[in-house]
Design an enzyme around this catalytic site. Sequence first.
Site, PDB file in Angstrom:
ATOM      1  N   SER A  79      41.315  35.185  24.052  1.00 33.82           N
ATOM      2  CA  SER A  79      40.712  36.016  25.101  1.00 33.82           C
ATOM      3  C   SER A  79      39.193  35.927  25.081  1.00 33.82           C
ATOM      4  CB  SER A  79      41.123  37.478  24.923  1.00 33.82           C
ATOM      5  OG  SER A  79      42.493  37.645  25.162  1.00 33.82           O
ATOM      6  N   ASP A 137      37.903  41.982  34.308  1.00 36.04           N
ATOM      7  CA  ASP A 137      37.978  41.793  32.856  1.00 36.04           C
ATOM      8  C   ASP A 137      36.842  40.856  32.441  1.00 36.04           C
ATOM      9  OD1 ASP A 137      38.739  41.810  30.240  1.00 36.04           O
ATOM     10  OD2 ASP A 137      40.520  40.558  30.507  1.00 36.04           O
TER      11      ASP A 137
END
Length: 260
Positions: A206, A112
Amino acid sequence: MVLVRVLANLLMLQLSYAQKSSELIIGGDECNINEHRFLVALYTFRSRRFHCSGTLINEEWVLSAARCDRKNIRIQLGMHSTNVINEDVQTRVPKEKFFCLSSKTYTKWNKDIMLIRLKKPVNNSTHIAPVSLPSNPPSLGSVCRVMGWGTISATKETHPDVPYCANINILDYSVCRAAYARLPATSRTLCAGILEGGKDSCLTDSGGPLICNGQFQGIVSWGGHPCGQPRKPGLYTKVFDHLDWIKSIIAGNKDATCPP
């Protein structure tokens, strides 16, 4: 005397309730304006609302999470308050974006990560400067700093107009495996948080940085919902494990592959 005792008991109950309520808040305080010169905000041209954060690693490159990829991304640097614009705020757009895999096929526990090359380099200034990449992985138990403009409430989205910072600890990966049943035996992520809960990264944090001893060690990826639960730490893409890939891409090797 009876009335005094009754009032004292009521006060104790109020204090107890306040303590329990405060545990629902994503812990942290407003970041010092000078401690996040590398922190950037990601938004889209159409929405103009921040959806993620990122980290400036040199004058031309930003690291974020793959889950933060959008069309028409805008990158804002040098910002503290969303209501008071610093004189040295700069806005950039991507020239290129690089992923370990397609941005649609990353997993919660692996790869990610998104490396963004800016269309135009930024200039260092009072509120803008890159952060150091790690020379070693963080030690177990390290106190690290997580930051971002994400929600500060675990029960509803409540976004501050300034970035919040919180201190959390690097935990053994087994703690996260116990918390999240689908995690594989190993992954290139860091497990970080506070075992008793109350401090955590959360929605729209995030892509932001986890800073340990002045070095950029993790990228906010995912965690429990609601945020800040006891024994539900967050997971952060481990920057150290991706250093070779990052450096190769920056050096011009666009075919570089991430570690397996």
